[in-house]
Design a protein around this motif. Structure first.
Motif, PDB file in Angstrom:
ATOM      1  N   TRP A  61       0.834  -1.200   0.000  1.00  0.00           N
ATOM      2  CA  TRP A  61       0.000   0.000   0.000  1.00  0.00           C
ATOM      3  C   TRP A  61       0.872   1.255   0.000  1.00  0.00           C
ATOM      4  N   ALA A  62       1.919   1.280   0.832  1.00  0.00           N
ATOM      5  CA  ALA A  62       2.793   2.449   0.921  1.00  0.00           C
ATOM      6  C   ALA A  62       3.510   2.710  -0.405  1.00  0.00           C
ATOM      7  N   LEU A  63       3.929   1.651  -1.085  1.00  0.00           N
ATOM      8  CA  LEU A  63       4.554   1.825  -2.393  1.00  0.00           C
ATOM      9  C   LEU A  63       3.564   2.407  -3.390  1.00  0.00           C
ATOM     10  N   TYR A  64       2.336   1.908  -3.360  1.00  0.00           N
ATOM     11  CA  TYR A  64       1.286   2.440  -4.233  1.00  0.00           C
ATOM     12  C   TYR A  64       1.031   3.920  -3.942  1.00  0.00           C
ATOM     13  N   MET A  65       1.086   4.295  -2.662  1.00  0.00           N
ATOM     14  CA  MET A  65       0.812   5.680  -2.275  1.00  0.00           C
ATOM     15  C   MET A  65       1.908   6.647  -2.689  1.00  0.00           C
ATOM     16  N   MET A  66       3.078   6.144  -3.045  1.00  0.00           N
ATOM     17  CA  MET A  66       4.115   7.036  -3.564  1.00  0.00           C
ATOM     18  C   MET A  66       3.633   7.745  -4.828  1.00  0.00           C
ATOM     19  N   GLY A  67       2.684   7.142  -5.510  1.00  0.00           N
ATOM     20  CA  GLY A  67       2.060   7.799  -6.659  1.00  0.00           C
ATOM     21  C   GLY A  67       0.719   8.407  -6.289  1.00  0.00           C
ATOM     22  N   ARG A  68      -0.107   7.647  -5.584  1.00  0.00           N
ATOM     23  CA  ARG A  68      -1.478   8.077  -5.286  1.00  0.00           C
ATOM     24  C   ARG A  68      -1.529   9.276  -4.355  1.00  0.00           C
ATOM     25  N   ALA A  69      -0.645   9.367  -3.374  1.00  0.00           N
ATOM     26  CA  ALA A  69      -0.690  10.468  -2.408  1.00  0.00           C
ATOM     27  C   ALA A  69      -0.395  11.809  -3.059  1.00  0.00           C
ATOM     28  N   ARG A  70       0.223  11.796  -4.233  1.00  0.00           N
ATOM     29  CA  ARG A  70       0.504  13.047  -4.946  1.00  0.00           C
ATOM     30  C   ARG A  70      -0.783  13.762  -5.340  1.00  0.00           C
ATOM     31  N   LEU A  71      -1.871  13.027  -5.431  1.00  0.00           N
ATOM     32  CA  LEU A  71      -3.155  13.633  -5.762  1.00  0.00           C
ATOM     33  C   LEU A  71      -3.830  14.230  -4.530  1.00  0.00           C
ATOM     34  N   SER A  72      -3.499  13.719  -3.349  1.00  0.00           N
ATOM     35  CA  SER A  72      -4.160  14.147  -2.115  1.00  0.00           C
ATOM     36  C   SER A  72      -3.426  15.270  -1.389  1.00  0.00           C
ATOM     37  N   LEU A  73      -2.115  15.232  -1.374  1.00  0.00           N
ATOM     38  CA  LEU A  73      -1.362  16.203  -0.579  1.00  0.00           C
ATOM     39  C   LEU A  73      -1.598  17.658  -0.986  1.00  0.00           C
ATOM     40  N   PRO A  74      -1.701  17.989  -2.273  1.00  0.00           N
ATOM     41  CA  PRO A  74      -1.912  19.403  -2.628  1.00  0.00           C
ATOM     42  C   PRO A  74      -3.202  19.993  -2.074  1.00  0.00           C
ATOM     43  N   SER A  75      -4.179  19.159  -1.740  1.00  0.00           N
ATOM     44  CA  SER A  75      -5.455  19.661  -1.247  1.00  0.00           C
ATOM     45  C   SER A  75      -5.501  19.808   0.267  1.00  0.00           C
ATOM     46  N   VAL A  76      -4.424  19.452   0.970  1.00  0.00           N
ATOM     47  CA  VAL A  76      -4.390  19.617   2.433  1.00  0.00           C
ATOM     48  C   VAL A  76      -4.323  21.111   2.748  1.00  0.00           C
ATOM     49  N   PRO A  77      -5.246  21.638   3.533  1.00  0.00           N
ATOM     50  CA  PRO A  77      -5.247  23.075   3.834  1.00  0.00           C
ATOM     51  C   PRO A  77      -3.938  23.544   4.456  1.00  0.00           C
ATOM     52  N   GLY A  78      -3.379  24.592   3.884  1.00  0.00           N
ATOM     53  CA  GLY A  78      -2.183  25.208   4.444  1.00  0.00           C
ATOM     54  C   GLY A  78      -0.868  24.602   3.996  1.00  0.00           C
ATOM     55  N   ILE A  79      -0.903  23.456   3.339  1.00  0.00           N
ATOM     56  CA  ILE A  79       0.364  22.829   2.951  1.00  0.00           C
ATOM     57  C   ILE A  79       1.025  23.620   1.827  1.00  0.00           C
ATOM     58  N   GLY A  80       2.347  23.693   1.887  1.00  0.00           N
ATOM     59  CA  GLY A  80       3.096  24.386   0.846  1.00  0.00           C
ATOM     60  C   GLY A  80       3.910  23.389   0.037  1.00  0.00           C
ATOM     61  N   PHE A  81       5.204  23.485   0.139  1.00  0.00           N
ATOM     62  CA  PHE A  81       6.119  22.541  -0.499  1.00  0.00           C
ATOM     63  C   PHE A  81       5.994  21.189   0.187  1.00  0.00           C
ATOM     64  N   TRP A  82       5.989  20.106  -0.574  1.00  0.00           N
ATOM     65  CA  TRP A  82       5.918  18.772   0.023  1.00  0.00           C
ATOM     66  C   TRP A  82       6.660  17.774  -0.853  1.00  0.00           C
ATOM     67  N   LYS A  83       7.120  16.701  -0.217  1.00  0.00           N
ATOM     68  CA  LYS A  83       7.806  15.631  -0.925  1.00  0.00           C
ATOM     69  C   LYS A  83       7.478  14.288  -0.271  1.00  0.00           C
ATOM     70  N   LEU A  84       7.248  13.291  -1.112  1.00  0.00           N
ATOM     71  CA  LEU A  84       7.084  11.908  -0.666  1.00  0.00           C
ATOM     72  C   LEU A  84       8.427  11.208  -0.822  1.00  0.00           C
ATOM     73  N   CYS A  85       8.857  10.499   0.202  1.00  0.00           N
ATOM     74  CA  CYS A  85      10.175   9.873   0.164  1.00  0.00           C
ATOM     75  C   CYS A  85      10.129   8.425   0.639  1.00  0.00           C
ATOM     76  N   GLY A  86      10.936   7.597  -0.001  1.00  0.00           N
ATOM     77  CA  GLY A  86      11.220   6.269   0.498  1.00  0.00           C
ATOM     78  C   GLY A  86      12.487   6.327   1.325  1.00  0.00           C
ATOM     79  N   SER A  87      12.981   5.180   1.767  1.00  0.00           N
ATOM     80  CA  SER A  87      14.195   5.160   2.580  1.00  0.00           C
ATOM     81  C   SER A  87      15.103   4.032   2.136  1.00  0.00           C
ATOM     82  N   GLY A  88      16.342   4.105   2.599  1.00  0.00           N
ATOM     83  CA  GLY A  88      17.298   3.051   2.332  1.00  0.00           C
ATOM     84  C   GLY A  88      17.312   2.045   3.474  1.00  0.00           C
ATOM     85  N   SER A  89      17.936   0.908   3.260  1.00  0.00           N
ATOM     86  CA  SER A  89      18.005  -0.128   4.286  1.00  0.00           C
ATOM     87  C   SER A  89      18.905   0.318   5.431  1.00  0.00           C
TER      88      SER A  89
END
Length: 241
Positions: A25-53
């Protein structure tokens, strides 16, 4: 209780996903959340990130840990939206653990995706601080870069002054973000100056021009919410808010 700042605030929210279905689900949201985050009230610059081992400072992905970085006009907006916005609530509901740290930018230089995302106050930090570095590695030099990283990871991992450290990124191998929390500027400077793999890598970055884009920022720590590995990383610094 500390009065909330009216100045711009940066948040980094970390989420740990234990179950395989939650990781998918989290991997899928790396694409899907890009549609939701811009509509969060007050949010400005944002980035979705994965991590290394490991602690994140490796090229091998860790499908259990993801992060959302965001900027807000003030601390109250940041805390309200992190707590109530559906997209953040959805991440928490799927995660086995989550932690958000609230930051105020003290200084910054460089750009991120061609933008200047953080607004510095210029105020000197006298206590605990957070540091963030972000770089776009030139594809032709990526192999050289990642050969250096394991030695740096071992060095920072053995430094008892570091209250929290992680490596995250937007694009595997090419976009690298490091985030760390220190008890004070002297401890962080001592690590940076140490004549070891980190100092050697910094010299190579300059001499061989490894990055096509880079950003360096320091932050005062306003507080946090949630836990990581069962506790607040800020508890080590006695500034949990």
């Amino acid at each position: 209780m500390r009065e909330m700042t009216k100045r711009p605030v940066v948040t980094i929210s970390f989420f740990r996903f234990s179950r395989i279905t939650a990781r998918i689900w989290a991997l899928y949201m790396m694409g899907r959340a890009r549609l939701s985050l811009p509509s969060v009230p007050g949010i400005g610059f944002w980035k979705l990130c994965g991590s290394g081992s490991g602690e994140g400072f490796t090229p091998l992905p860790n499908t259990a840990v993801f992060a959302i970085l965001a900027t807000w006009p003030d601390e109250q907006t940041a805390r309200t939206q992190i707590d109530r916005a559906p997209i953040f609530d959805k991440y928490r509901s799927k995660a086995s653990e989550s932690w958000t740290v609230f930051l105020e930018t003290s200084s910054v230089r460089g750009v991120w995706s061609g933008d200047t995302p953080f607004h510095p106050t210029g105020q000197k930090i006298t206590g605990p601080l957070a540091a963030l570095t972000r770089a776009t590695v030139k594809p032709s030099l990526a192999l050289k870069f990642w050969r250096r990283v394991p030695d740096i990871s071992q060095m920072i991992g053995s430094d008892n002054n570091v209250a929290f450290k992680i490596g995250i990124g937007e694009v595997p191998l090419l976009h690298q973000v490091t985030f760390s929390i220190w008890p004070d500027a002297n401890a962080m400077a001592a690590f940076a100056r140490h004549n070891g793999p980190h100092a050697s890598a910094i010299r190579a970055v300059r001499d061989e021009d490894w990055f096509s884009e880079e950003l360096y920022a320091r932050f005062a720590i306003l507080g946090d919410t949630g836990s990581w590995e069962g506790a607040s990383p800020l508890a080590k610094l006695d500034i949990h808010v």
